[in-house]
Design a protein around this motif. Structure first.
Motif, PDB file in Angstrom:
ATOM      1  N   UNK A 131       0.822  -1.556  -0.182  1.00  0.00           N
ATOM      2  CA  UNK A 131       0.392  -0.206   0.144  1.00  0.00           C
ATOM      3  C   UNK A 131       0.940   0.963   0.281  1.00  0.00           C
ATOM      4  N   UNK A 132       0.497   2.250  -0.854  1.00  0.00           N
ATOM      5  CA  UNK A 132       1.017   3.240  -0.296  1.00  0.00           C
ATOM      6  C   UNK A 132       1.278   3.868   0.970  1.00  0.00           C
ATOM      7  N   UNK A 133       2.815   4.516   1.321  1.00  0.00           N
ATOM      8  CA  UNK A 133       2.056   4.734   2.519  1.00  0.00           C
ATOM      9  C   UNK A 133       3.015   6.453   2.733  1.00  0.00           C
ATOM     10  N   UNK A 134       3.157   7.274   3.582  1.00  0.00           N
ATOM     11  CA  UNK A 134       3.801   8.765   4.127  1.00  0.00           C
ATOM     12  C   UNK A 134       4.832   9.284   3.684  1.00  0.00           C
ATOM     13  N   UNK A 135       5.869   8.335   3.140  1.00  0.00           N
ATOM     14  CA  UNK A 135       7.266   8.330   2.383  1.00  0.00           C
ATOM     15  C   UNK A 135       6.897   8.310   0.803  1.00  0.00           C
ATOM     16  N   UNK A 136       5.744   7.633   0.279  1.00  0.00           N
ATOM     17  CA  UNK A 136       5.139   7.944  -0.698  1.00  0.00           C
ATOM     18  C   UNK A 136       5.072   9.491  -1.419  1.00  0.00           C
ATOM     19  N   UNK A 137       3.344   9.755  -0.487  1.00  0.00           N
ATOM     20  CA  UNK A 137       3.312  10.936  -1.112  1.00  0.00           C
ATOM     21  C   UNK A 137       4.138  11.696  -0.757  1.00  0.00           C
ATOM     22  N   UNK A 138       5.293  11.923   0.766  1.00  0.00           N
ATOM     23  CA  UNK A 138       5.985  12.828   0.339  1.00  0.00           C
ATOM     24  C   UNK A 138       6.947  13.204  -0.877  1.00  0.00           C
ATOM     25  N   UNK A 139       7.375  12.289  -1.717  1.00  0.00           N
ATOM     26  CA  UNK A 139       8.147  11.677  -2.260  1.00  0.00           C
ATOM     27  C   UNK A 139       7.624  11.869  -4.143  1.00  0.00           C
ATOM     28  N   UNK A 140       6.209  11.664  -3.846  1.00  0.00           N
ATOM     29  CA  UNK A 140       5.547  12.009  -4.889  1.00  0.00           C
ATOM     30  C   UNK A 140       5.248  14.018  -5.016  1.00  0.00           C
ATOM     31  N   UNK A 141       4.836  14.132  -3.853  1.00  0.00           N
ATOM     32  CA  UNK A 141       4.754  15.872  -3.190  1.00  0.00           C
ATOM     33  C   UNK A 141       6.069  16.539  -4.374  1.00  0.00           C
ATOM     34  N   UNK A 142       7.589  16.078  -3.970  1.00  0.00           N
ATOM     35  CA  UNK A 142       8.812  16.479  -4.483  1.00  0.00           C
ATOM     36  C   UNK A 142       8.434  16.485  -5.818  1.00  0.00           C
ATOM     37  N   UNK A 143       8.071  15.783  -6.243  1.00  0.00           N
ATOM     38  CA  UNK A 143       7.918  14.909  -7.491  1.00  0.00           C
ATOM     39  C   UNK A 143       7.086  16.577  -9.086  1.00  0.00           C
ATOM     40  N   UNK A 144       6.162  16.414  -7.568  1.00  0.00           N
ATOM     41  CA  UNK A 144       4.939  16.629  -8.704  1.00  0.00           C
ATOM     42  C   UNK A 144       5.293  18.504  -8.362  1.00  0.00           C
ATOM     43  N   UNK A 145       5.879  18.489  -7.170  1.00  0.00           N
ATOM     44  CA  UNK A 145       6.332  20.476  -6.868  1.00  0.00           C
ATOM     45  C   UNK A 145       7.479  20.665  -8.437  1.00  0.00           C
ATOM     46  N   UNK A 146       8.242  19.736  -8.783  1.00  0.00           N
ATOM     47  CA  UNK A 146       9.181  19.606  -9.778  1.00  0.00           C
ATOM     48  C   UNK A 146       7.838  19.915 -11.244  1.00  0.00           C
ATOM     49  N   UNK A 147       7.193  18.662 -11.238  1.00  0.00           N
ATOM     50  CA  UNK A 147       6.281  18.589 -13.087  1.00  0.00           C
ATOM     51  C   UNK A 147       5.553  20.056 -12.613  1.00  0.00           C
ATOM     52  N   UNK A 148       4.943  20.331 -11.622  1.00  0.00           N
ATOM     53  CA  UNK A 148       4.251  22.212 -11.894  1.00  0.00           C
ATOM     54  C   UNK A 148       4.422  22.724 -12.118  1.00  0.00           C
ATOM     55  N   UNK A 149       5.977  23.500 -11.802  1.00  0.00           N
ATOM     56  CA  UNK A 149       6.886  24.047 -13.295  1.00  0.00           C
ATOM     57  C   UNK A 149       7.492  23.763 -14.450  1.00  0.00           C
ATOM     58  N   UNK A 150       7.115  22.498 -15.038  1.00  0.00           N
ATOM     59  CA  UNK A 150       7.429  22.692 -16.570  1.00  0.00           C
ATOM     60  C   UNK A 150       6.258  22.406 -17.008  1.00  0.00           C
ATOM     61  N   UNK A 151       4.996  22.148 -16.052  1.00  0.00           N
ATOM     62  CA  UNK A 151       3.599  21.908 -16.742  1.00  0.00           C
ATOM     63  C   UNK A 151       3.211  23.469 -16.467  1.00  0.00           C
ATOM     64  N   UNK A 152       3.485  24.484 -15.825  1.00  0.00           N
ATOM     65  CA  UNK A 152       3.147  25.836 -15.878  1.00  0.00           C
ATOM     66  C   UNK A 152       4.250  26.536 -17.399  1.00  0.00           C
ATOM     67  N   UNK A 153       5.579  25.858 -17.296  1.00  0.00           N
ATOM     68  CA  UNK A 153       5.669  26.195 -18.643  1.00  0.00           C
ATOM     69  C   UNK A 153       5.835  26.265 -19.776  1.00  0.00           C
ATOM     70  N   UNK A 154       5.309  24.951 -20.135  1.00  0.00           N
ATOM     71  CA  UNK A 154       4.384  24.587 -21.156  1.00  0.00           C
ATOM     72  C   UNK A 154       3.523  24.873 -21.446  1.00  0.00           C
ATOM     73  N   UNK A 155       2.811  25.284 -20.538  1.00  0.00           N
ATOM     74  CA  UNK A 155       1.304  26.155 -20.518  1.00  0.00           C
ATOM     75  C   UNK A 155       1.418  27.469 -21.135  1.00  0.00           C
ATOM     76  N   UNK A 156       2.266  28.412 -20.607  1.00  0.00           N
ATOM     77  CA  UNK A 156       2.974  29.155 -20.786  1.00  0.00           C
ATOM     78  C   UNK A 156       3.492  29.415 -22.426  1.00  0.00           C
TER      79      UNK A 156
END
Length: 187
Positions: A131-156
């Motif tokens: 099952x996904x745990x708190x560590x998985x949630x922290x790791x995906x949060x860090x990954x998504x922070x980077x992904x958010x910047x990329x998505x914003x740049x691509x959309x811009x």
């Protein structure tokens, strides 16, 4: 952790949106040790979410409050479900259509710099039936922070290309109009 660094490097490079996100989602799959990964983009105009990357499935479009990904969108919070078939928000139709069995699901909302949810990453079936745990949630949060910047740049960049196309069209129309006006003055 190497997959996270590789994804960050790729995000810094310019690629086509589909190619970029397909590659990044492969890294998400590897980093998070899951069977499938999906990236849903939010379409505010049509009030839906659609997949750019739907690992193992045909492109998917859903109303933006639908399913587990929709729940992450609406609440702006992580959705961690150990058994999808026991959660009433889960839509089994996609599993049935694709001959697949979703077990554990982790959905994470991706926010832009204005704290608006612009996408949702969905990770399915952690390896070895875990099952996904708190560590998985922290790791995906860090990954998504980077992904958010990329998505914003691509959309811009996409918006800039659209504006450039409109400006060129308007310039051609103005040039034609001035040509017609010039002919009328000479006549």
């Amino acid at each position: 952790r190497n997959a996270l660094m590789e994804s960050a490097r790729m995000l810094a490079n310019r690629m086509g949106m589909e190619e970029l996100f397909a590659a990044v989602m492969l890294h998400a799959k590897d980093l998070m040790d899951v069977d499938r990964s999906t990236l849903f983009m939010v379409d505010r105009v049509r009030q839906c979410m659609y997949t750019i990357v739907a690992d193992g499935a045909e492109p998917i479009t859903i109303p933006w409050g639908s399913g587990l990904a929709g729940a992450a969108y609406l609440t702006g919070k992580v959705v961690n479900v150990p058994d999808a078939y026991r959660d009433t928000r889960f839509n089994r139709e996609i599993d049935i259509k694709n001959g697949y069995r979703t077990k554990s699901v982790l959905c994470y909302p991706i926010q832009n710099s204005r704290d608006e949810v612009i996408a949702v990453i969905q990770l399915i079936n952690k390896a070895n039936g875990l099952k996904f745990n708190a560590l998985d949630e922290e790791l995906v949060a860090a990954f998504c922070a980077q992904l958010a910047v990329s998505i914003e740049n691509v959309l811009a960049i996409d918006e800039m290309h659209k504006a450039e196309t409109v400006a060129k069209h308007q310039q051609r129309r103005m040039s034609k109009f001035l040509g017609v006006c010039g002919q009328m003055v000479q006549a």
